[in-house]
Structure formats: structure tokens, C-alpha cells
Design an enzyme around this catalytic site. Structure first.
Site, PDB file in Angstrom:
ATOM      1  N   GLY A 194       0.809  -1.221   0.000  1.00 54.08           N
ATOM      2  CA  GLY A 194       0.000   0.000   0.000  1.00 54.08           C
ATOM      3  C   GLY A 194       0.835   1.260   0.000  1.00 54.08           C
ATOM      4  N   LYS A 241       9.736   2.665   0.850  1.00 49.19           N
ATOM      5  CA  LYS A 241       8.558   2.569   1.706  1.00 49.19           C
ATOM      6  C   LYS A 241       8.101   3.978   2.085  1.00 49.19           C
ATOM      7  CE  LYS A 241       6.790   0.574   5.983  1.00 49.19           C
ATOM      8  NZ  LYS A 241       7.026  -0.401   7.056  1.00 49.19           N
ATOM      9  N   GLY A 285      -0.522   6.149   1.392  1.00 53.37           N
ATOM     10  CA  GLY A 285       0.709   5.698   0.748  1.00 53.37           C
ATOM     11  C   GLY A 285       1.969   6.267   1.370  1.00 53.37           C
ATOM     12  N   ARG A 311      14.527   0.352   1.679  1.00 50.64           N
ATOM     13  CA  ARG A 311      14.855  -0.900   2.361  1.00 50.64           C
ATOM     14  C   ARG A 311      15.206  -1.990   1.360  1.00 50.64           C
ATOM     15  NH1 ARG A 311       9.114  -2.946   5.092  1.00 50.64           N
ATOM     16  NH2 ARG A 311       7.981  -3.143   3.133  1.00 50.64           N
ATOM     17  N   ASP A 363       0.911 -11.226   6.919  1.00 48.08           N
ATOM     18  CA  ASP A 363       1.437 -10.374   5.840  1.00 48.08           C
ATOM     19  C   ASP A 363       2.739  -9.696   6.251  1.00 48.08           C
ATOM     20  OD1 ASP A 363      -0.682  -9.115   7.524  1.00 48.08           O
ATOM     21  OD2 ASP A 363       0.067  -7.278   6.613  1.00 48.08           O
ATOM     22  N   ASN A 364       3.134  -9.850   7.509  1.00 57.95           N
ATOM     23  CA  ASN A 364       4.420  -9.293   7.956  1.00 57.95           C
ATOM     24  C   ASN A 364       5.459 -10.390   8.179  1.00 57.95           C
ATOM     25  OD1 ASN A 364       3.349  -6.721   7.883  1.00 57.95           O
ATOM     26  ND2 ASN A 364       2.814  -6.698  10.050  1.00 57.95           N
ATOM     27  N   ASP A 418       8.929  -5.405   8.352  1.00 57.36           N
ATOM     28  CA  ASP A 418       7.817  -4.502   8.656  1.00 57.36           C
ATOM     29  C   ASP A 418       7.859  -4.041  10.106  1.00 57.36           C
ATOM     30  OD1 ASP A 418       7.088  -4.663   6.049  1.00 57.36           O
ATOM     31  OD2 ASP A 418       4.983  -5.087   6.442  1.00 57.36           O
TER      32      ASP A 418
END
Ligand code: AMP
Ligand code: MG
Length: 494
Positions: free
Chosen positions: A100, A116, A129, A179, A259-260, A269
Site C-alpha cells: 500500500g 517505503k 501511501g 529498504r 502479511d508481515n 515490517d
């Protein structure tokens, strides 16, 4: 704003970009240009990572790099994109998530590069975002700190900031973290295609991961020549290893949603993470985690739960449920083994020698009962062991129950006969860090940076990148947290 001209200073050395992830096709990611960031400035730079990558030192002063890594210019050869994934958040299926606010530039110098906070993507949902300065500094410092601690992690090359406003609970300012990792593929990528019953894409993704990162799984004779079960077993092992590192260092991730979770077993994350000050097994570092699902001592169990989600997602490829369960069962042996080895190192035992269970359990109990500072205890013990001088009260002074710690120290001392105490101390000083990124240290760096003083970030980075060294001029960073540290509230908001 121009997205075209390759700048001369950028081309030195010219990076050769490849795009194996985006080459997987439109089901996996879509082209996404970064959104320009007004008048960016450098906030933090990891010269160490740059040197490891072989970047010329001039990049740190280069305006072209500053612009490119803030999303204001596209580096020649990159193909910015964002990828789709799904996941379980706080134990509940959350459906589609995706990058995102992270934009993948491609692969160069052996790493995938992501910006990021570089603006909205097709997966931003209701988000803007962006990432705020505060959380970007935390991610930058912690990524490099974890690497310094030898804990598998994504890396961070730099943070750039801007005075552009970003609204969270209050008005803050924007920042972008560059990153790097060999891959940013998460458990959630697999869950996405599995949930949607897109088994062809699921296989493409698994084959990509096996070919690039787990080549042994391709021709594994374990698991009845089932490469996907072998992959699940290998990811299980790496994840167990990662969490064993966390538990032995007092690292609390804070948002272990699927999702992490990196498919490579990398810590990733960084949000509401925290290194424990006082040892508190049930510590909850994320103020949004009301149930304590991600409390410090829950992390191994949660990793296992997350691996089950991955196993479920891979089942259409593995096909045989018993094979999947057998692969996941590896966690039950790998995690305790890895943890015992980590504590063996902390106790000064030779490499590969596990710590005695009872000794570890008993010190954890004593540390918890007296709320002893976790990092300071192990560091003091590492010095104490060298002489074991009865007048050296540096360790026992940390405890209220002196009789109990004296009894434990006597048992610990038996591990190291007099002639090997010096060696044990040296080993322990290499296993028990003097410096960790405590919340209040991050906070000091953030407060200074919000006043445009980036020197605290640079100083902290220096000690955190080699946290086992003394750095005597930075002694203050190794001390007990100040009273105000316990008042710092870190939530998911970032
Ligand atoms: P996180 O809690 O940071 O792991 O994020 C969970 C999901 O929310 C991911 O899909 C992120 O990309 C997305 N997300 C978080 N913050 C933002 C934001 N400011 N704008 C867009 N998406 C975001
Ligand atoms: Mg995330």
C-alpha cells in the site's frame, strides 16, 4: 518533476537492475510510479550497508540519489511496481492487502530495493501511501540494529524526509525508507493466490521462491520428493530460527500478522516493535493489541500459527495433508533447539552447545520476578564471569532476592572452571549486546530529527551496527531507561 533523465552521478557505478519478481507477471504486481516528495532532505544513511553493497561513498552526498530515493526521479533501469498479497491480521482473515505504500524498484547488487512511503499504489485502500518520519526512523535504525545483532532482517539503506504534512492522530511529516532484502515475499503472498484458488499463480510463486532461495527443496528427497512440503519445512526452520533470536534478545515484533512474515525468515515490517527493558514475559509493545495476541512470550506460538496459515495456503501444491503437518512439526524441534543454542551462547558455552534448560528457565523466572533489565543483566554477567569476584556485586545488585541470584550464580559458575573464565567472558561479550534500540533511544533520535538535528540518528546507528563493542563515549545509550520511557505509547499508526 522529471522521470526521465539519468543523472551522471547516479551512473557511478551504474547499477544493473533486473526484475525477476515483476517478470512473474500482472497477477503478482503492477507498475507503480512513486509520488514525488517535496523538497526532500537526508535523515539517515547507512554507510555500512552502502559499503557492503559496493556503492561509491559519494552517493551519500549526491542530490541525484536523494531525489531518486525520495521518489522524485526514476533510477535508470528500474521498473517501479507494487505487489498484491493478502493475510491474517490479529488472527482474522483480512483479505487483500498488498504493497500500500512500498514500491519495488527492482533488484540490484543482489538485493531487491523498495521505497517505503513513496505514495499511493493500487493497494493503498484508504491509506495515503505515506510513512511518517517517526516510524521511518524506527524502521531504519532497527533494521540496521538487527543486522548488527546477527538477527535475520530486511536492511535499510537510508531515510529521506520532507516537510510535506501527513495526517495521523496529529499532523506529522513524510519520510521514505529505502529498504533492501533478497526478497520481500511474505506468507501473505501465498495466502492470496490460495484463497483466490489461483493455483497456477500459487505454483509460479512457489517455484520462483524455491528456484531463487531454496534450491535444495527442488530436488529434496525428504517429504517423498515433494518440493512444496520441503519448502514449508525449510521456511518453518528459518522462522523458528528467527523467533529464537527474538526471544533471546528480548525483541518484541508487535504485529506478527501473516502479511508481515517473510518467506525468507527475515524480521520485517518494523512498526510498534520494542526491545524489552525490564524482563516481562507477557509484555505487549503494541498499544493497539488489546488482547495481547502478540505479547513477547506469545511470539513462538504465533509464528507456529502463522506457519500453519502458510501450510494451509500451500496445501493445493503439497496435496498431502500429512506431509504438510510433518513439515510444520519441525517447528516443535527446531524452535527449542535454536533457543537453547542461543542461550548457550549467552551463557558463554562453546558454539553449538545448548544451554541447560533448568538454568535458563530459572534465570528467566528471577529476571521476571524482580523486573530486571534484560540487556543490562546479560552484559553485566558477561563481565562478571571473568573474575567471579565475591566483591563484584554488579549482577546481584540488579535483584531484590539476593539469595536467589547468589544461588543461581553459583550454579552458572560451575559451567566455567577458573581456567576458562576469560574465554567464557569473551564469548559472552560477543553474544550479549551492550546496545539495543530501546524505545527511549528511538524517541530521542526522533525528537531531535523533528527539530532537524539528525546527529542522534547517526550516533545511534554507529553503536547499533556494532552493538557488542564498548563504544565508551556512548555509555549513556547503554544505561537504564529513564522514567519517561514507560510512558512512550507505540501503536500501529505509522
Ligand atoms: P502494516 O500494518 O504496516 O504491516 O500494514 C498493513 C497493510 O496496510 C499493508 O498492506 C500496508 O501496505 C497497508 N498500509 C499501511 N499504512 C498505509 C498507508 N499509509 N497507506 C497505504 N497503505 C498502508
Ligand atoms: Mg506490513
Amino acid at each position: 518533476m522529471n522521470f526521465t533523465s539519468p543523472n551522471a552521478t547516479l551512473a557511478s557505478p551504474a547499477l544493473a537492475w533486473t526484475h525477476r519478481f515483476s517478470a512473474l507477471g500482472a497477477h503478482f504486481s503492477m507498475p507503480t510510479l512513486p509520488t514525488p516528495l517535496a523538497t526532500p532532505y537526508w535523515v539517515g544513511q547507512s554507510a555500512k550497508l552502502a559499503a557492503e553493497l559496493g556503492l561509491e561513498p559519494e552517493w551519500m552526498a549526491s542530490d541525484a540519489w536523494l531525489q531518486a530515493l525520495s521518489g522524485n526521479d526514476v533510477l535508470p533501469g528500474t521498473k517501479p511496481s507494487s505487489s498484491v498479497y493478502s493475510g491474517h491480521q490479529f488472527g482474522v482473515w483480512a483479505g487483500q492487502l498488498g504493497d500500500g505504500r512500498a514500491i519495488l524498484l527492482g533488484e540490484a547488487l543482489g538485493q531487491e530495493w523498495q521505497l517505503k512511503g513513496a505514495g499511493p499504489t493500487a493497494f493503498s485502500r484508504r491509506g495515503d501511501g505515506r510513512a511518517v518520519l517517526r516510524s521511518s526512523i524506527r524502521e531504519f535504525l532497527c533494521s540496521e540494529a538487527m543486522h548488527g545483532l546477527h538477527i535475520p532482517s530486511t536492511r535499510a539503506l537510508c531515510v529521506t524526509g520532507s516537510d510535506a504534512p501527513v495526517r495521523r492522530e496529529t499532523l506529522e511529516t513524510a519520510a521514505v525508507v529505502t529498504r533492501l532484502a533478497p526478497s520481500f515475499i511474505r506468507f501473505g503472498h501465498f495466502e492470496h493466490f490460495s484463497f483466490k484458488q489461483q493455483h497456477e499463480q500459487l505454483k509460479t510463486l512457489a517455484d520462483h521462491v524455491i528456484e531463487r532461495f531454496y534450491p535444495d527443496c527442488g530436488d529434496s528427497t525428504d517429504f517423498a520428493n515433494n518440493p512444496y512440503a520441503a519448502l514449508l519445512a525449510a521456511v518453518t526452520e528459518r522462522s523458528a530460527e528467527m523467533v529464537a533470536h527474538w526471544q533471546s534478545t528480548g525483541f518484541c515484533h508487535g504485529v506478527m500478522n501473516t502479511d508481515n512474515m517473510s518467506i525468507l525468515g527475515l524480521t520485517m515490517d518494523y512498526g510498534p516493535f520494542q526491545f524489552l527493558d525490564a524482563y516481562a514475559p507477557g509484555h505487549i509493545c503494541n498499544h493497539s493489541d488489546n488482547q495481547g495476541r502478540y505479547a513477547f512470550d506469545q511470539q513462538p506460538q504465533v509464528a507456529y500459527w502463522n506457519l500453519y496459515c502458510l501450510g494451509q495456503a500451500l496445501l493445493p501444491l503439497i496435496q498431502d495433508q500429512d506431509e504438510a503437518v510433518a513439515a510444520l512439526d519441525g517447528f516443535q524441534t527446531h524452535f527449542p533447539q535454536a533457543l537453547a543454542l542461543r542461550f548457550g551462547a549467552k551463557l558463554g558455552l562453546p558454539a553449538g552447545q545448548a544451554a541447560p534448560d533448568a538454568l535458563v528457565q530459572d534465570i528467566r523466572n528471577l529476571l521476571a520476578v524482580d523486573a530486571v533489565d534484560f540487556t543490562i543483566f546479560w552484559r553485566r554477567l558477561s563481565h562478571w564471569v571473568a573474575a567471579q569476584d565475591a566483591t563484584d556485586s554488579s549482577v546481584r545488585d540488579l535483584f531484590l532476592d539476593r539469595a536467589a541470584i547468589d544461588a543461581w550464580l553459583a550454579r552458572f559458575a560451575q559451567l566455567h572452571p577458573p581456567e576458562s573464565r576469560g574465554l567464557a567472558s569473551r564469548r559472552m561479550l560477543g553474544a550479549n549486546p551492550k546496545y539495543v534500540l530501546r524505545n527511549h533511544l528511538g524517541e530521542l533520535a526522533i525528537r531531535a530529527a523533528q527539530q532537524k538535528d539528525f546527529s542522534v540518528i547517526a550516533d545511534l546507528l554507529k553503536v547499533l551496527q556494532s552493538p557488542f563493542d564498548e563504544h565508551s563515549q556512548y555509555e549513556a545509550y547503554a544505561g537504564f531507561p529513564p522514567d519517561w520511557a514507560s510512558g512512550i505509547a507505540i501503536s500501529c499508526s505509522s
